[in-house]
Design an enzyme around this catalytic site. Structure first.
Site, PDB file in Angstrom:
ATOM      1  N   ARG A   1       6.408  57.438  22.958  1.00 46.70           N
ATOM      2  CA  ARG A   1       7.105  56.183  22.675  1.00 46.70           C
ATOM      3  C   ARG A   1       6.846  55.730  21.248  1.00 46.70           C
ATOM      4  O   ARG A   1       5.740  55.778  20.751  1.00 46.70           O
ATOM      5  CB  ARG A   1       6.645  55.107  23.650  1.00 46.70           C
ATOM      6  CG  ARG A   1       7.307  53.734  23.446  1.00 46.70           C
ATOM      7  CD  ARG A   1       6.449  52.790  22.649  1.00 46.70           C
ATOM      8  NE  ARG A   1       7.008  51.418  22.629  1.00 46.70           N
ATOM      9  CZ  ARG A   1       6.495  50.413  21.932  1.00 46.70           C
ATOM     10  NH1 ARG A   1       5.424  50.601  21.178  1.00 46.70           N
ATOM     11  NH2 ARG A   1       7.058  49.210  21.961  1.00 46.70           N
ATOM     12  N   VAL A   2       7.901  55.276  20.585  1.00 41.30           N
ATOM     13  CA  VAL A   2       7.806  54.664  19.262  1.00 41.30           C
ATOM     14  C   VAL A   2       8.419  53.281  19.353  1.00 41.30           C
ATOM     15  O   VAL A   2       9.556  53.128  19.821  1.00 41.30           O
ATOM     16  CB  VAL A   2       8.544  55.500  18.197  1.00 41.30           C
ATOM     17  CG1 VAL A   2       8.552  54.770  16.855  1.00 41.30           C
ATOM     18  CG2 VAL A   2       7.888  56.864  18.044  1.00 41.30           C
ATOM     19  N   GLY A   3       7.669  52.280  18.945  1.00 41.41           N
ATOM     20  CA  GLY A   3       8.187  50.921  18.944  1.00 41.41           C
ATOM     21  C   GLY A   3       8.916  50.612  17.655  1.00 41.41           C
ATOM     22  O   GLY A   3       9.362  51.507  16.939  1.00 41.41           O
TER      23      GLY A   3
ATOM     24  N   THR B   1       6.814  40.762  15.123  1.00 45.08           N
ATOM     25  CA  THR B   1       5.843  41.268  16.082  1.00 45.08           C
ATOM     26  C   THR B   1       6.334  40.930  17.479  1.00 45.08           C
ATOM     27  O   THR B   1       7.051  39.943  17.667  1.00 45.08           O
ATOM     28  CB  THR B   1       4.444  40.655  15.831  1.00 45.08           C
ATOM     29  OG1 THR B   1       3.511  41.208  16.757  1.00 45.08           O
ATOM     30  CG2 THR B   1       4.455  39.141  15.983  1.00 45.08           C
ATOM     31  N   GLY B   2       5.957  41.751  18.454  1.00 43.56           N
ATOM     32  CA  GLY B   2       6.372  41.465  19.821  1.00 43.56           C
ATOM     33  C   GLY B   2       6.848  42.699  20.548  1.00 43.56           C
ATOM     34  O   GLY B   2       6.389  43.811  20.275  1.00 43.56           O
ATOM     35  N   ASP B   3       7.773  42.516  21.455  1.00 46.19           N
ATOM     36  CA  ASP B   3       8.303  43.606  22.272  1.00 46.19           C
ATOM     37  C   ASP B   3       9.238  44.460  21.435  1.00 46.19           C
ATOM     38  O   ASP B   3      10.442  44.234  21.362  1.00 46.19           O
ATOM     39  CB  ASP B   3       9.030  43.033  23.488  1.00 46.19           C
ATOM     40  CG  ASP B   3       9.467  44.108  24.468  1.00 46.19           C
ATOM     41  OD1 ASP B   3       9.459  45.295  24.096  1.00 46.19           O
ATOM     42  OD2 ASP B   3       9.815  43.766  25.608  1.00 46.19           O
ATOM     43  N   GLY B   4       8.674  45.477  20.797  1.00 47.83           N
ATOM     44  CA  GLY B   4       9.439  46.298  19.874  1.00 47.83           C
ATOM     45  C   GLY B   4      10.573  47.065  20.517  1.00 47.83           C
ATOM     46  O   GLY B   4      11.577  47.361  19.864  1.00 47.83           O
TER      47      GLY B   4
ATOM     48  N   THR C   1       1.317  43.634  16.027  1.00 52.41           N
ATOM     49  CA  THR C   1       1.624  44.399  14.825  1.00 52.41           C
ATOM     50  C   THR C   1       1.217  43.556  13.634  1.00 52.41           C
ATOM     51  O   THR C   1       1.508  42.366  13.604  1.00 52.41           O
ATOM     52  CB  THR C   1       3.137  44.707  14.727  1.00 52.41           C
ATOM     53  OG1 THR C   1       3.536  45.460  15.868  1.00 52.41           O
ATOM     54  CG2 THR C   1       3.455  45.493  13.461  1.00 52.41           C
TER      55      THR C   1
END
Length: 361
Positions: free
Chosen positions: A250-252, A273-276, A222
């Site tokens: 899916r929405v992060g 940023t990362g595993d939303g 991101t």
């Protein structure tokens, strides 16, 4: 004589006041403007810097920076043409927040429109809402003048999707399911009686449960950007096309205020940023800003927010940067090595800062 003495005292006080004000401005001129962004997205930071250094607002600069990253398709995970979902389609999530007014505009799972950050700003400018989603977000953006409808897929994204299908749709984001075939459709394993299962279904169940869908810099980035303008006002923005091979819909955390980004003129800002899917459960950027509000320095606030997540999810991968209203910045990460980019006065160009993952205490 007394009058003359009083006049001297007044002149001294006035001189002191002028010195303090000019001294404060001198300090500010070295701190502001400031641009900070996740990852070595150097061209995006340069675009934001050109805008803010020319006197544009922090919001304007954030839009320019994130838009540049969308156009460049940074790492293939920002803008169109990347991160296909299970159906091979690319969708976009984006957010912008004004730290002076606390206004937010965001779009999520937006189809057919490539300009995510500009669509988010239109939501902030022209509606009383915060978040628009899906095809209705696309229709809104097009009605407000953005180009579209546009196919957001690319040759690269479709090739990636085809290879994934050939690998029996592995890895994926499903759990506790039984597939009709290796690529679905899927049923909850508790919805079928044991007697209804076939041998092939049992074997496929094992494949699904053992598969992994780890986030990394190769499948999920991101751009999260913070800008402090010459007036000391702060804004943040994000843009992403999400996780590769995500389940459609899916929405992060990209468009989720307080998770991917947060800003408050009184305190500072944060980008993530990362595993939303994990990060949005903790609102790490809201946590960072509130920790700084209580007096934590940026480095400690960033580490604290990341540690809270990692203690609950030791396989988590993610990072944040923190910047306070004085322009001091730091980053923290877990599960990977993180880099963020900075540009401020007295720097000839963008500087990339590397942050190594830290262990839990």
């Amino acid at each position: 004589m007394a009058t003359k003495s009083l006049l001297c005292v007044q002149m001294l006080l006035l001189t002191s006041i002028v010195f303090v004000v000019l001294g404060h401005e001198a300090v500010k001129s070295e701190q502001y403007p400031l641009v900070v962004s996740t990852w070595p997205f150097v061209e995006a930071v340069r675009a934001a810097w050109r805008a803010v250094d020319a006197g544009f607002s922090s919001v304007d600069a954030v839009i320019e920076g994130c838009s540049a990253c969308e156009e460049l398709r940074c790492d293939g995970t920002v803008g169109p043409g990347g991160s296909p979902d299970e159906n091979g389609e690319t969708t976009i999530d984006a957010l912008v927040m004004d730290g002076a007014t606390m206004e937010v505009g965001a779009v999520a799972a937006m189809r057919y429109v490539k300009d995510g950050i500009r669509a988010a700003r239109l939501v902030m400018q022209h509606t009383k809402h915060t978040l628009l989603v899906g095809e209705k977000a696309s229709a809104f953006a097009i009605s407000m003048g953005l180009p579209g409808p546009t196919n957001l897929s690319s040759t690269e994204s479709m090739e990636k999707w085809t290879k994934w299908k050939q690998n029996h749709c592995q890895p994926n984001f499903w759990k506790n399911v039984i597939p009709v075939n290796s690529c679905g459709p899927y049923h909850g394993k508790d919805s079928l009686k044991l007697s209804d299962r076939t041998c092939s279904e049992d074997s496929l169940l094992g494949n699904i449960e053992s598969s992994s869908s780890h986030f990394s810099v190769n499948n999920h980035d991101t751009i999260s950007m913070a800008v402090i303008d010459k007036g000391g006002h702060i804004a943040v923005g994000t843009s992403t096309n999400g996780a590769t091979f995500k389940i459609p819909g899916r929405v992060g955390d990209g468009p989720i205020v307080g998770s991917s980004a947060y800003a408050d003129d009184e305190v500072g800002a944060c980008g993530a940023t990362g595993d939303g899917d994990i990060m949005m459960r903790f609102l790490p950027c809201y946590q960072v800003v509130e920790s700084m509000r209580l007096g934590m320095e940026p480095k400690l606030a960033a580490k604290d927010a990341i540690s809270r997540i990692a203690r609950k999810f030791p396989d988590f991968v993610g990072a944040v940067f923190a910047v306070n209203k004085n322009g001091e910045h730091a980053g923290a990460c877990y599960g990977w090595t993180f880099q963020y980019s900075v540009r401020r006065p007295l720097m000839d160009d963008v500087k990339v800062v590397t942050v190594h993952p830290h262990s839990l205490p």
